[in-house]
Design a protein around this motif. Structure first.
Motif, short mmCIF file in Angstrom:
data_model
loop_
_atom_site.label_atom_id
_atom_site.label_comp_id
_atom_site.label_asym_id
_atom_site.label_seq_id
_atom_site.Cartn_x
_atom_site.Cartn_y
_atom_site.Cartn_z
N LEU A 1 0.81 -1.26 -0.02
CA LEU A 1 0.08 -0.01 -0.08
C LEU A 1 0.98 1.16 0.08
CD1 LEU A 1 -2.86 1.54 0.42
CD2 LEU A 1 -2.60 1.16 2.95
N LEU A 2 0.39 2.16 -0.94
CA LEU A 2 1.39 3.31 -0.97
C LEU A 2 0.19 4.52 -0.91
CD1 LEU A 2 2.82 1.37 -3.44
CD2 LEU A 2 4.42 3.13 -3.42
N ILE A 3 0.63 5.53 -0.29
CA ILE A 3 -0.60 6.69 0.01
C ILE A 3 0.08 7.79 -0.74
CG2 ILE A 3 -1.64 7.97 1.89
CD1 ILE A 3 -2.44 4.98 2.05
N VAL A 4 -1.20 8.53 -1.40
CA VAL A 4 -0.94 9.83 -2.01
C VAL A 4 -1.96 10.72 -0.70
CG1 VAL A 4 -1.29 11.51 -3.84
CG2 VAL A 4 -0.77 9.32 -4.19
N HIS A 5 -1.23 11.56 0.14
CA HIS A 5 -1.89 12.53 0.78
C HIS A 5 -2.73 13.48 0.50
CE1 HIS A 5 0.40 10.08 4.16
NE2 HIS A 5 1.35 9.94 3.46
N ASN A 6 -3.54 13.85 1.29
CA ASN A 6 -4.63 15.18 1.07
C ASN A 6 -5.26 15.27 -0.35
OD1 ASN A 6 -3.70 16.00 3.82
ND2 ASN A 6 -1.73 16.70 2.87
N THR A 7 -5.83 14.02 -0.68
CA THR A 7 -6.69 14.10 -1.81
C THR A 7 -7.94 13.54 -1.58
OG1 THR A 7 -5.92 11.99 -2.82
CG2 THR A 7 -4.51 13.97 -3.10
N GLY A 8 -8.82 13.40 -2.44
CA GLY A 8 -10.11 12.67 -2.22
C GLY A 8 -9.81 11.50 -2.78
N HIS A 9 -10.84 11.02 -3.52
CA HIS A 9 -11.00 9.60 -4.16
C HIS A 9 -10.29 9.61 -5.43
CE1 HIS A 9 -12.57 5.64 -5.09
NE2 HIS A 9 -13.24 6.11 -6.29
#
Length: 294
Positions: free
Chosen positions: A263-271
């Motif tokens: 799992l890799l996260i892109v922060h501070n966005t919606g869907h």
């Protein structure tokens, strides 16, 4: 204040929806090909750019089209062959179909792979297309070398089982049939945008929803609501997820079902991380590609 009666429906829709970049169209008009790709008589529109012995094949989500991967195409075509498609029922692809289930959509992806003679394919599927690319990978294990989900598989590990869960889905479908534009727009506004989602992106999404083919859109949701994800993930390949964190990412079901994942996260966005934060998303996808090579 949110309408709490819609919250279970929003959770269902999170698995199915997608959006795009309001400021980018297809990166190369010459690459926007409709031509000869068909599956069971339904034409499939696609773009085909770049060169390389590995292909990134992007598959959009609910109510949008292939042009929404423009930032990814522009970035990755320098090193990879990049193909993006319109699923039947969406974009410029044909709509004369009644089957909108995962298995049927997966055969569309497989038809593109076969007819374009793609090799070493990495499938990237946003939202509802997560299960679609998984099934396509199962269908062609010799041609698909990687699977990437984008803001999906965040905890929904099993299909609805209880009477109450099934009623929620039936109520959602009935509400869409009564007033598709109003209900779908409200779902997006209440459940899929984040505080950082720009007004321009919100407007683009809501406009696409308003002009969606309702038969395809409603059919996609209705026929895919009962996917059994653990049973579907049998490809033996590692599942890569590039997700936002506006909603929790519960990976316990992946562990429970012994599904290898990263799992890799892109922060501070919606869907919609690939268009809300395209540069960061591309960095995460680069990390995925590097991990696959290792």
């Amino acid at each position: 204040m949110k309408n709490h009666r819609l919250l279970p429906i929003i959770a269902l829709c999170t698995l199915l929806f997608a959006c795009g970049n309001p400021q980018r169209k297809t990166n190369d008009k010459k690459a926007d090909v409709r031509a000869h790709i068909q599956n069971n008589g339904i034409p499939i529109s696609y773009t085909d750019t770049g060169k390389g012995d590995t292909t990134l094949l992007f598959v959009h989500g609910w109510c949008i089209n292939k042009s929404y991967w423009a930032d990814q195409a522009a970035y990755f075509e320098k090193r990879y062959r990049v193909v993006a498609i319109d699923l039947p029922g969406y974009g410029q692809s044909g709509k004369n179909r009644k089957a909108w289930d995962v298995n049927t959509f997966a055969t569309d992806v497989n038809a593109v792979i076969d007819q374009l003679k793609l090799k070493n394919v990495i499938l990237v599927g946003h939202s509802m297309s997560g299960t679609i690319v998984l099934q396509a990978a199962i269908n062609q294990p010799d041609k698909v070398i990687g699977i990437v989900g984008v803001d999906n598989f965040k905890g929904q590990g099993t299909p609805p089982q209880t009477t109450a869960q099934k009623k929620e889905i039936a109520d959602a479908i009935a509400a869409m049939r009564k007033d598709f534009k109003q209900v779908a727009s409200q779902w997006f506004n209440e459940g899929l945008f984040y505080k950082t989602t720009s007004k321009a992106i919100r407007a683009r999404i809501l406009n696409d929803v308003a002009h969606a083919d309702t038969a395809a859109a409603i059919g996609s949701m209705e026929q895919q609501a009962y996917d059994d994800v653990p049973n579907l993930i049998k490809s033996k390949k590692k599942l890569y997820l590039i997700n936002s964190d506006y909603q929790p990412n519960d990976t316990t079901w992946l562990v429970k079902n012994k599904i290898p994942y990263k799992l890799l996260i892109v922060h501070n966005t919606g869907h919609f991380p690939m268009v809300e934060a395209p540069k960061e998303f591309n960095v995460r996808l680069d990390e995925v590609l590097a991990d696959m090579k290792r």
